[in-house]
Scaffold this active site. Structure first.
Site, PDB file in Angstrom:
ATOM      1  N   LYS A 120      39.366  32.448  57.507  1.00  0.00           N
ATOM      2  CA  LYS A 120      38.614  32.825  56.293  1.00  0.00           C
ATOM      3  C   LYS A 120      37.302  32.046  56.259  1.00  0.00           C
ATOM      4  O   LYS A 120      36.238  32.598  55.972  1.00  0.00           O
ATOM      5  CB  LYS A 120      39.429  32.500  55.053  1.00  0.00           C
ATOM      6  CG  LYS A 120      38.590  32.480  53.772  1.00  0.00           C
ATOM      7  CD  LYS A 120      39.308  31.980  52.563  1.00  0.00           C
ATOM      8  CE  LYS A 120      39.404  30.505  52.414  1.00  0.00           C
ATOM      9  NZ  LYS A 120      38.328  29.843  51.641  1.00  0.00           N
ATOM     10  N   ASN A 121      37.337  30.764  56.590  1.00  0.00           N
ATOM     11  CA  ASN A 121      36.138  29.928  56.473  1.00  0.00           C
ATOM     12  C   ASN A 121      35.162  30.084  57.624  1.00  0.00           C
ATOM     13  O   ASN A 121      34.064  29.529  57.582  1.00  0.00           O
ATOM     14  CB  ASN A 121      36.531  28.462  56.277  1.00  0.00           C
ATOM     15  CG  ASN A 121      37.114  28.231  54.890  1.00  0.00           C
ATOM     16  OD1 ASN A 121      37.024  29.108  54.024  1.00  0.00           O
ATOM     17  ND2 ASN A 121      37.734  27.095  54.685  1.00  0.00           N
ATOM     18  N   CYS A 140      34.999  24.277  40.423  1.00  0.00           N
ATOM     19  CA  CYS A 140      36.298  24.937  40.522  1.00  0.00           C
ATOM     20  C   CYS A 140      37.347  23.852  40.283  1.00  0.00           C
ATOM     21  O   CYS A 140      37.004  22.711  39.973  1.00  0.00           O
ATOM     22  CB  CYS A 140      36.456  25.585  41.893  1.00  0.00           C
ATOM     23  SG  CYS A 140      36.564  24.384  43.215  1.00  0.00           S
ATOM     24  N   ARG A 174      31.455  20.771  42.858  1.00  0.00           N
ATOM     25  CA  ARG A 174      30.944  21.644  43.928  1.00  0.00           C
ATOM     26  C   ARG A 174      29.456  21.982  43.769  1.00  0.00           C
ATOM     27  O   ARG A 174      29.053  23.129  43.736  1.00  0.00           O
ATOM     28  CB  ARG A 174      31.764  22.930  44.016  1.00  0.00           C
ATOM     29  CG  ARG A 174      33.253  22.794  43.978  1.00  0.00           C
ATOM     30  CD  ARG A 174      33.875  22.180  45.202  1.00  0.00           C
ATOM     31  NE  ARG A 174      33.698  22.894  46.436  1.00  0.00           N
ATOM     32  CZ  ARG A 174      34.504  23.871  46.880  1.00  0.00           C
ATOM     33  NH1 ARG A 174      35.497  24.241  46.135  1.00  0.00           N
ATOM     34  NH2 ARG A 174      34.281  24.472  48.030  1.00  0.00           N
ATOM     35  N   ASP A 188      41.553  20.390  53.553  1.00  0.00           N
ATOM     36  CA  ASP A 188      42.238  21.650  53.224  1.00  0.00           C
ATOM     37  C   ASP A 188      43.710  21.630  53.618  1.00  0.00           C
ATOM     38  O   ASP A 188      44.443  22.571  53.304  1.00  0.00           O
ATOM     39  CB  ASP A 188      41.550  22.832  53.918  1.00  0.00           C
ATOM     40  CG  ASP A 188      40.191  23.096  53.321  1.00  0.00           C
ATOM     41  OD1 ASP A 188      39.414  23.867  53.929  1.00  0.00           O
ATOM     42  OD2 ASP A 188      39.878  22.524  52.266  1.00  0.00           O
ATOM     43  N   ARG A 219      43.680  34.413  47.984  1.00  0.00           N
ATOM     44  CA  ARG A 219      42.254  34.245  48.339  1.00  0.00           C
ATOM     45  C   ARG A 219      42.101  33.890  49.816  1.00  0.00           C
ATOM     46  O   ARG A 219      41.089  34.207  50.413  1.00  0.00           O
ATOM     47  CB  ARG A 219      41.634  33.109  47.508  1.00  0.00           C
ATOM     48  CG  ARG A 219      41.544  33.401  46.046  1.00  0.00           C
ATOM     49  CD  ARG A 219      40.713  32.363  45.336  1.00  0.00           C
ATOM     50  NE  ARG A 219      39.393  32.220  45.981  1.00  0.00           N
ATOM     51  CZ  ARG A 219      38.446  31.434  45.490  1.00  0.00           C
ATOM     52  NH1 ARG A 219      38.674  30.715  44.410  1.00  0.00           N
ATOM     53  NH2 ARG A 219      37.278  31.348  46.085  1.00  0.00           N
TER      54      ARG A 219
HETATM   55  C1  EPZ Z   1      33.887  24.180  52.801  1.00  0.00           C
HETATM   56  O1  EPZ Z   1      33.489  24.136  51.452  1.00  0.00           O
HETATM   57  C2  EPZ Z   1      35.167  24.993  52.826  1.00  0.00           C
HETATM   58  N1  EPZ Z   1      34.896  26.350  52.328  1.00  0.00           N
HETATM   59  C3  EPZ Z   1      36.221  24.327  51.944  1.00  0.00           C
HETATM   60  O2  EPZ Z   1      37.425  25.087  52.051  1.00  0.00           O
HETATM   61  C4  EPZ Z   1      36.473  22.914  52.489  1.00  0.00           C
HETATM   62  O3  EPZ Z   1      37.394  22.251  51.654  1.00  0.00           O
HETATM   63  C5  EPZ Z   1      35.150  22.142  52.524  1.00  0.00           C
HETATM   64  O4  EPZ Z   1      34.163  22.863  53.290  1.00  0.00           O
HETATM   65  C6  EPZ Z   1      35.311  20.754  53.139  1.00  0.00           C
HETATM   66  O5  EPZ Z   1      35.830  20.889  54.438  1.00  0.00           O
HETATM   67  C7  EPZ Z   1      34.279  27.225  53.158  1.00  0.00           C
HETATM   68  O6  EPZ Z   1      33.959  26.913  54.299  1.00  0.00           O
HETATM   69  C8  EPZ Z   1      34.013  28.586  52.607  1.00  0.00           C
HETATM   70  P1  EPZ Z   1      31.219  20.934  51.451  1.00  0.00           P
HETATM   71  P2  EPZ Z   1      32.023  23.578  51.074  1.00  0.00           P
HETATM   72  O7  EPZ Z   1      29.863  21.461  51.119  1.00  0.00           O
HETATM   73  O8  EPZ Z   1      31.070  23.857  52.160  1.00  0.00           O
HETATM   74  C9  EPZ Z   1      29.685  17.869  48.207  1.00  0.00           C
HETATM   75  C10 EPZ Z   1      39.345  26.157  51.282  1.00  0.00           C
HETATM   76  O9  EPZ Z   1      40.352  25.674  50.762  1.00  0.00           O
HETATM   77  N2  EPZ Z   1      28.447  18.673  48.192  1.00  0.00           N
HETATM   78  O10 EPZ Z   1      31.505  20.504  52.860  1.00  0.00           O
HETATM   79  O11 EPZ Z   1      31.711  24.048  49.709  1.00  0.00           O
HETATM   80  C11 EPZ Z   1      30.879  18.654  47.685  1.00  0.00           C
HETATM   81  O12 EPZ Z   1      30.940  18.585  46.266  1.00  0.00           O
HETATM   82  C12 EPZ Z   1      37.977  25.669  50.867  1.00  0.00           C
HETATM   83  O13 EPZ Z   1      39.345  27.035  52.183  1.00  0.00           O
HETATM   84  C13 EPZ Z   1      27.357  18.216  47.437  1.00  0.00           C
HETATM   85  O14 EPZ Z   1      27.419  17.194  46.786  1.00  0.00           O
HETATM   86  O15 EPZ Z   1      32.303  22.018  51.024  1.00  0.00           O
HETATM   87  C14 EPZ Z   1      32.043  17.958  48.341  1.00  0.00           C
HETATM   88  O16 EPZ Z   1      32.383  16.801  47.590  1.00  0.00           O
HETATM   89  C15 EPZ Z   1      38.048  24.716  49.678  1.00  0.00           C
HETATM   90  N3  EPZ Z   1      26.218  18.973  47.423  1.00  0.00           N
HETATM   91  C16 EPZ Z   1      31.483  17.540  49.709  1.00  0.00           C
HETATM   92  O17 EPZ Z   1      30.048  17.568  49.566  1.00  0.00           O
HETATM   93  C17 EPZ Z   1      26.099  20.142  48.143  1.00  0.00           C
HETATM   94  O18 EPZ Z   1      25.024  20.770  48.104  1.00  0.00           O
HETATM   95  C18 EPZ Z   1      31.866  18.464  50.840  1.00  0.00           C
HETATM   96  O19 EPZ Z   1      31.561  19.767  50.419  1.00  0.00           O
HETATM   97  C19 EPZ Z   1      27.212  20.574  48.896  1.00  0.00           C
HETATM   98  C20 EPZ Z   1      28.373  19.826  48.913  1.00  0.00           C
END
Ligand code: EPZ
Length: 425
Positions: A22-23, A121, A126, A311, A403
Site C-alpha cells: 500500500k505504501n 490522525c 502529522r 508500522d 484501509r
Molecule cells: C509514512 O507516513 C507511511 N505512510 C506511514 O505508514 C509510516 O508510519 C510513516 O511513513 C513512517 O514510516 C505512507 O507511506 C503512505 P513521515 P508519512 O513523514 O510519510 C513528522 C501506515 O500505517 N513529519 O515519515 O506521513 C511526522 O509527524 C502508515 O501504513 C513532520 O514533522 O510519515 C512523524 O512524526 C501510518 N513534518 C515523522 O516526521 C513533515 O512535513 C515521520 O513522518 C512530515 C513528517
C-alpha cells in the site's frame, strides 16, 4: 460499521501470499501525474486507501482503467493527459492524509497544486511542513488559505539542495517527484531510505527520470523536460508480511509467508528470533515462521528504515503480552501510537505507558472481549491478540484495517483462523 468476530486459540498454519505494498502504491499512483502518457502498474492492492487515491487522480482529470480482466487483479492503467483540476479536495484528503503526495507532481507538471491540509490522525499531528519547505526551495510559491495549501510554480521548478530536518517518507517521495521535472540538479539530504522510496525511484527511472542514491540518505535528481509512460510491478507489502509473521509467532503456528522481500523485514526477523520464534528463508521471496509456546520478552525501539518499523510496533506489542518477562517498547516516530494498549489491557494484557515507552509484563493470558480499532496498525494488533485470546473477540470499526490490508480475513481463515466479518446493518 463492519466488525470482525474472532475465536482465539487456533495456531495459524499454512501459507499466505503477500499483496503489493500500500505504501509503495500510493506514491507510484501519484507519480502517474508526472506524464501525459499511460502508465501501467501491477500488483496494486485492493484496499480503501488505494481506492481513495484513484478517486483523487480521477478528480484531477486522469483516466483510470482497471486491467484485472486482461492482466489480473491489481493491474491498472493511468493516463494523466489532461490535468483539468490540479487539486486534492477536502472530502478526499480527510479520509487519506497521504494525498499530500500529489503536491509535488501537480506543482511540477501543471505549475499549480491545491491540496486540502491533511488533518492529524489517531497517531499524531502529522504536519507537512517539510513538504512545503522542500517545494519552496524548488521555487514554488506556497499560499495557505481556507484549509488549503496552494503551490504555484508559474515558471519551471528549479533544482535545489534540500536537507530534511527530520526523516520523512512521503516528504522524500514528494520531493523526488517534484525534482524529476525541475531545471537542473536537486540533492535531498537526510532522505528516507524506506524500500518504498526505492520502488518509486525505479518507476520514475523507467519513465525517463534521472535519479541516483534512492534507498540511501542522499538522493540526487537531474531534472528532465518531460517523462514518458512505463510499466511496473510494485514491491511486496513488508508490513503485511511482518503482520503475518507475528501472527505465526503469537499463535505458536507455522506459516510460510510467500512473495515477500526477506531483507525488508530483517529488523523484525531479528527480534522474532531473539524472542524464540524460528524464522528461516524459504527461497528468495519467502520466509517460514514457526512460533513457540515459550516466548522471551525482547525490547524494541522503532526507527526509520532499516530500523524496526513503527508500522509493526502495535503488532509486536501484542506479541510481547505473551512473552516471559518485561519488554520495553519505545516509539520514536509518532507521538501517539499506543492507542491499541488500552484495548489490549481490556483483554487482560499488563502494559504501562511512560511517555514514549510502553512497558509490557508477560506472559498474560488474554480473554476475548469487545474492542474498538482506532487506526490501521492498532486494528491489526487487536486481531493478532484475538487470535491468541481464549473465547470470542469482537473487533469494531474494522474500516481502519480495510484501509491497508487486502482480504485479511480470507488470508487468516485460509491459515485456520476462525474469523468472520459481521456486516453493519
Ligand atoms: C509514512 O507516513 C507511511 N505512510 C506511514 O505508514 C509510516 O508510519 C510513516 O511513513 C513512517 O514510516 C505512507 O507511506 C503512505 P513521515 P508519512 O513523514 O510519510 C513528522 C501506515 O500505517 N513529519 O515519515 O506521513 C511526522 O509527524 C502508515 O501504513 C513532520 O514533522 O510519515 C512523524 O512524526 C501510518 N513534518 C515523522 O516526521 C513533515 O512535513 C515521520 O513522518 C512530515 C513528517
Amino acid at each position: 460499521m463492519d466488525k470482525f468476530l474472532i475465536e482465539g486459540g487456533i495456531p495459524l498454519e499454512g501459507e499466505m501470499v503477500t499483496s503489493g505494498s500500500k505504501n509503495a502504491a500510493l506514491p507510484l499512483l501519484a507519480a502517474c501525474l508526472l506524464t501525459g502518457e499511460p502508465v501501467v502498474l501491477h500488483r496494486i492492492p485492493q484496499v480503501r486507501d488505494i481506492a481513495t487515491m484513484k478517486k483523487l487522480l480521477a478528480h484531477t482529470g486522469a483516466s483510470i482503467e482497471e486491467l484485472g480482466a486482461e492482466l489480473g487483479d491489481g493491474s491498472v492503467r493511468i493516463c494523466a493527459a489532461n490535468l483539468l483540476h490540479p487539486e486534492a479536495p477536502y472530502d478526499v484528503v480527510k479520509t487519506m492524509r497521504a494525498s499530500s503526495l500529489v503536491l509535488g507532481p501537480l506543482a511540477a507538471r501543471s505549475g499549480t497544486a491545491r491540496v486540502s491540509l491533511p488533518g492529524g490522525c489517531a497517531i499524531g499531528a502529522r504536519p507537512i511542513n517539510l513538504h512545503v519547505m522542500g517545494l519552496e526551495q524548488l521555487g514554488a510559491e506556497i499560499v495557505q488559505s481556507h484549509g488549503y495549501i496552494e503551490a504555484r510554480a508559474p515558471g519551471r521548478l528549479r533544482g535545489a539542495h534540500i536537507r530534511f530536518d527530520r526523516i520523512t517518507v512521503t516528504g522524500t517521495e514528494d520531493m523526488i517527484m517534484a525534482a524529476t521535472l525541475a531545471e537542473g540538479e536537486t540533492v535531498l539530504d537526510n532522505a528516507a531510505r524506506e524500500p518504498e522510496v526505492a520502488d518509486l525511484a525505479e518507476l520514475l527511472t523507467k519513465m525517463g527520470a534521472r535519479i541516483d542514491g534512492a534507498g540511501t540518505a542522499t538522493i540526487r535528481i537531474q531534472g528532465v523536460d518531460q517523462l514518458h509512460g512505463a510499466e511496473h510491478t510494485i514491491i511486496a507489502d513488508r508490513i503485511e508480511a511482518g503482520t503475518f509473521m507475528i501472527g505465526a509467532a503469537i499463535t505458536a503456528g507455522d506459516v510460510l509467508v510467500k512473495d515477500c522481500v526477506p531483507a525488508h523485514v530483517a529488523g523484525l526477523t531479528a527480534k522474532l528470533r531473539q524472542a524464540g520464534a524460528t524464522v528461516v528463508e524459504a527461497g528468495p521471496a519467502a520466509l517460514r515462521v514457526r512460533g513457540s509456546r515459550r516466548l522471551r520478552a525482547v525490547d524494541v525501539t522503532t526507527e526509520e528504515y532499516p530500523g524496526f518499523a513503527t508500522d509493526l510496533q502495535a503488532q509486536y506489542l501484542a506479541l510481547m503480552t505473551q512473552a516471559e518477562g518485561i519488554s520495553f517498547i519505545t516509539e520514536t516516530i509518532f507521538e501517539n501510537r499506543f492507542m491499541h494498549v488500552s484495548e489490549l489491557a481490556h483483554m487482560g494484557a499488563s502494559i504501562r505507558i511512560e511517555g514514549s515507552q510502553a512497558i509490557v509484563a508477560g506472559p498474560r493470558p488474554l480473554s476475548g472481549a469487545a474492542v474498538i480499532a482506532s487506526d490501521l496498525r492498532a486494528s491489526a494488533s487487536l486481531v493478532l491478540a484475538a487470535l491468541v485470546a481464549s473465547g470470542e473477540t469482537l473487533v469494531d470499526r474494522v474500516y481502519h484495517i480495510d484501509r491497508g490490508y487486502e482480504k485479511i480475513e480470507e488470508k487468516l481463515a485460509a491459515l485456520g483462523a476462525r474469523i468472520r466479518r459481521v456486516k453493519s446493518k
